[in-house]
Design a protein around this motif. Structure first.
Motif, PDB file in Angstrom:
ATOM      1  N   PRO A 194       0.793  -1.231   0.000  1.00 38.65           N
ATOM      2  CA  PRO A 194       0.000   0.000   0.000  1.00 38.65           C
ATOM      3  C   PRO A 194       0.827   1.284   0.000  1.00 38.65           C
ATOM      4  N   ASP A 195       2.104   1.181   0.388  1.00 36.85           N
ATOM      5  CA  ASP A 195       2.913   2.385   0.538  1.00 36.85           C
ATOM      6  C   ASP A 195       3.785   2.642  -0.693  1.00 36.85           C
ATOM      7  N   GLU A 196       4.273   3.871  -0.788  1.00 35.17           N
ATOM      8  CA  GLU A 196       5.164   4.236  -1.892  1.00 35.17           C
ATOM      9  C   GLU A 196       6.519   3.569  -1.681  1.00 35.17           C
ATOM     10  N   ARG A 197       7.136   3.086  -2.775  1.00 35.18           N
ATOM     11  CA  ARG A 197       8.367   2.316  -2.644  1.00 35.18           C
ATOM     12  C   ARG A 197       9.363   2.631  -3.762  1.00 35.18           C
ATOM     13  N   PHE A 198      10.652   2.449  -3.405  1.00 36.54           N
ATOM     14  CA  PHE A 198      11.668   2.330  -4.441  1.00 36.54           C
ATOM     15  C   PHE A 198      11.553   0.905  -4.975  1.00 36.54           C
ATOM     16  N   LEU A 199      11.639   0.728  -6.271  1.00 38.93           N
ATOM     17  CA  LEU A 199      11.477  -0.625  -6.804  1.00 38.93           C
ATOM     18  C   LEU A 199      12.346  -0.841  -8.029  1.00 38.93           C
ATOM     19  N   VAL A 200      12.719  -2.106  -8.205  1.00 31.33           N
ATOM     20  CA  VAL A 200      13.408  -2.557  -9.413  1.00 31.33           C
ATOM     21  C   VAL A 200      12.744  -3.860  -9.830  1.00 31.33           C
ATOM     22  N   ALA A 201      12.308  -3.933 -11.080  1.00 28.40           N
ATOM     23  CA  ALA A 201      11.678  -5.141 -11.618  1.00 28.40           C
ATOM     24  C   ALA A 201      12.489  -5.619 -12.820  1.00 28.40           C
ATOM     25  N   GLU A 202      12.700  -6.928 -12.885  1.00 34.95           N
ATOM     26  CA  GLU A 202      13.553  -7.489 -13.939  1.00 34.95           C
ATOM     27  C   GLU A 202      12.989  -8.819 -14.422  1.00 34.95           C
ATOM     28  N   ASN A 203      13.106  -9.063 -15.714  1.00 30.53           N
ATOM     29  CA  ASN A 203      12.639 -10.328 -16.291  1.00 30.53           C
ATOM     30  C   ASN A 203      13.447 -11.514 -15.764  1.00 30.53           C
ATOM     31  N   VAL A 204      12.803 -12.657 -15.677  1.00 28.75           N
ATOM     32  CA  VAL A 204      13.473 -13.919 -15.383  1.00 28.75           C
ATOM     33  C   VAL A 204      13.404 -14.773 -16.643  1.00 28.75           C
ATOM     34  N   VAL A 205      14.554 -15.006 -17.246  1.00 34.87           N
ATOM     35  CA  VAL A 205      14.626 -15.782 -18.482  1.00 34.87           C
ATOM     36  C   VAL A 205      15.368 -17.081 -18.198  1.00 34.87           C
ATOM     37  N   SER A 206      14.719 -18.202 -18.459  1.00 30.79           N
ATOM     38  CA  SER A 206      15.317 -19.513 -18.207  1.00 30.79           C
ATOM     39  C   SER A 206      16.551 -19.719 -19.082  1.00 30.79           C
ATOM     40  N   ARG A 207      17.661 -20.098 -18.435  1.00 31.09           N
ATOM     41  CA  ARG A 207      18.872 -20.368 -19.206  1.00 31.09           C
ATOM     42  C   ARG A 207      18.746 -21.649 -20.029  1.00 31.09           C
ATOM     43  N   ALA A 208      17.911 -22.562 -19.565  1.00 34.29           N
ATOM     44  CA  ALA A 208      17.765 -23.837 -20.267  1.00 34.29           C
ATOM     45  C   ALA A 208      16.893 -23.720 -21.507  1.00 34.29           C
ATOM     46  N   SER A 209      15.763 -23.055 -21.370  1.00 36.46           N
ATOM     47  CA  SER A 209      14.811 -22.995 -22.480  1.00 36.46           C
ATOM     48  C   SER A 209      14.775 -21.653 -23.194  1.00 36.46           C
ATOM     49  N   GLY A 210      15.323 -20.607 -22.555  1.00 35.30           N
ATOM     50  CA  GLY A 210      15.252 -19.273 -23.141  1.00 35.30           C
ATOM     51  C   GLY A 210      13.894 -18.634 -22.992  1.00 35.30           C
ATOM     52  N   GLU A 211      12.995 -19.286 -22.276  1.00 40.51           N
ATOM     53  CA  GLU A 211      11.634 -18.774 -22.084  1.00 40.51           C
ATOM     54  C   GLU A 211      11.603 -17.762 -20.950  1.00 40.51           C
ATOM     55  N   THR A 212      10.793 -16.726 -21.118  1.00 41.41           N
ATOM     56  CA  THR A 212      10.592 -15.761 -20.038  1.00 41.41           C
ATOM     57  C   THR A 212       9.634 -16.361 -19.023  1.00 41.41           C
ATOM     58  N   LEU A 213      10.168 -16.684 -17.850  1.00 40.59           N
ATOM     59  CA  LEU A 213       9.362 -17.338 -16.819  1.00 40.59           C
ATOM     60  C   LEU A 213       8.475 -16.353 -16.070  1.00 40.59           C
ATOM     61  N   GLY A 214       8.910 -15.121 -15.979  1.00 41.25           N
ATOM     62  CA  GLY A 214       8.158 -14.112 -15.229  1.00 41.25           C
ATOM     63  C   GLY A 214       9.051 -12.940 -14.899  1.00 41.25           C
ATOM     64  N   LEU A 215       8.925 -12.433 -13.707  1.00 49.09           N
ATOM     65  CA  LEU A 215       9.736 -11.283 -13.316  1.00 49.09           C
ATOM     66  C   LEU A 215      10.042 -11.310 -11.823  1.00 49.09           C
ATOM     67  N   VAL A 216      11.131 -10.624 -11.485  1.00 47.64           N
ATOM     68  CA  VAL A 216      11.527 -10.419 -10.097  1.00 47.64           C
ATOM     69  C   VAL A 216      11.233  -8.970  -9.742  1.00 47.64           C
ATOM     70  N   LEU A 217      10.652  -8.761  -8.586  1.00 47.21           N
ATOM     71  CA  LEU A 217      10.359  -7.407  -8.116  1.00 47.21           C
ATOM     72  C   LEU A 217      10.971  -7.223  -6.733  1.00 47.21           C
ATOM     73  N   THR A 218      11.948  -6.321  -6.619  1.00 41.64           N
ATOM     74  CA  THR A 218      12.543  -5.988  -5.326  1.00 41.64           C
ATOM     75  C   THR A 218      12.125  -4.563  -4.977  1.00 41.64           C
ATOM     76  N   SER A 219      11.846  -4.325  -3.713  1.00 41.92           N
ATOM     77  CA  SER A 219      11.367  -3.001  -3.312  1.00 41.92           C
ATOM     78  C   SER A 219      11.672  -2.723  -1.853  1.00 41.92           C
ATOM     79  N   SER A 220      11.636  -1.441  -1.506  1.00 40.08           N
ATOM     80  CA  SER A 220      11.777  -1.009  -0.113  1.00 40.08           C
ATOM     81  C   SER A 220      10.990   0.284   0.065  1.00 40.08           C
ATOM     82  N   PRO A 221      10.376   0.500   1.224  1.00 33.47           N
ATOM     83  CA  PRO A 221       9.558   1.708   1.439  1.00 33.47           C
ATOM     84  C   PRO A 221      10.385   2.981   1.385  1.00 33.47           C
TER      85      PRO A 221
END
Length: 226
Positions: free
Chosen positions: A135-162
């Protein structure tokens, strides 16, 4: 003479106080930007590490079932005092850095526009409110997760702090700077005032003696202190 000195002293003191306040504001802006940059760099590093860790898996199911990912994610977030989640391609949280098994963030959905932006750009850094997750405002960094085995984009990583944590540190640091500066300034002004009085007192005594001498009190004397 005394009035002129008082006016000059008051003007000088006012200018110095104004300078201290302006320096405090500039210091606050500088420290705020520095702290924000450091927070973003920490989040950026964490996102890279977690993305590399998650890239070792070839599917979101394998990623979700891995206890190594959960443990490492929780450890890295605890050390850096940040929050981190791993989402699938639709933005649904499948792994969270919370230490509890029944984490409230699991299964929550990130904003679809945000997810598409991350997938399109590969990595983003921002300061925003993460709707659907925190609910609060945050510093954030979001990055894709790409499988090294298949090359498929599995999703994303989201790191944040208030952002409130950084603002609190900046506020306390600035308040300490301003209070310390004003206390030192007041002590310096008091010392200057006392010194000026001690220096000007003989001149005042001489002026009084001169007036008495002019009125015929020829026996008037001025103490020399010698």
């Amino acid at each position: 003479m005394k009035t002129m000195f008082s006016r000059q002293f008051a003007l000088t003191a006012s200018l110095i106080i104004l300078s201290v306040v302006l320096m405090g504001l500039a210091f606050r802006v500088f420290i705020g930007r520095y702290a924000a940059d450091m927070a973003q760099k920490t989040l950026d590093h964490n996102a890279d590490v977690i993305s590399e860790l998650a890239a070792a898996y070839d599917s979101t199911d394998a990623l979700n079932a891995s206890w190594d990912v959960r443990i490492n994610l929780s450890f890295a977030s605890t050390v850096a005092d940040t929050n981190a989640v791993i989402c699938d391609g639709s933005g649904t949280v499948i792994v969270c850095s919370c230490s509890t098994l029944s984490c409230e963030h699991l299964g929550k959905q990130l904003d679809s526009a945000f997810v598409q932006r991350v997938i399109h750009e590969g990595k983003i850094s921002a300061t925003a409110t993460i709707s659907g997750l925190y609910p609060d405002e945050r510093f954030l960094v979001a990055e894709n997760v790409v499988s090294r085995a298949s090359g498929e984009t599995l999703g994303l990583v989201l790191t944040s702090s208030p952002t409130a944590q950084v603002r609190e540190v900046v506020s306390r640091t600035t308040d300490f700077f301003l209070i310390t500066g004003l206390v030192v300034l007041l002590l310096a002004m008091l010392a200057v005032s006392l010194l000026a009085r001690s220096v000007s007192r003989p001149l005042a005594d001489m002026a009084v003696a001169a007036r008495r001498f002019g009125h015929g009190e020829l026996d008037t004397r001025v103490a020399t202190g010698g």
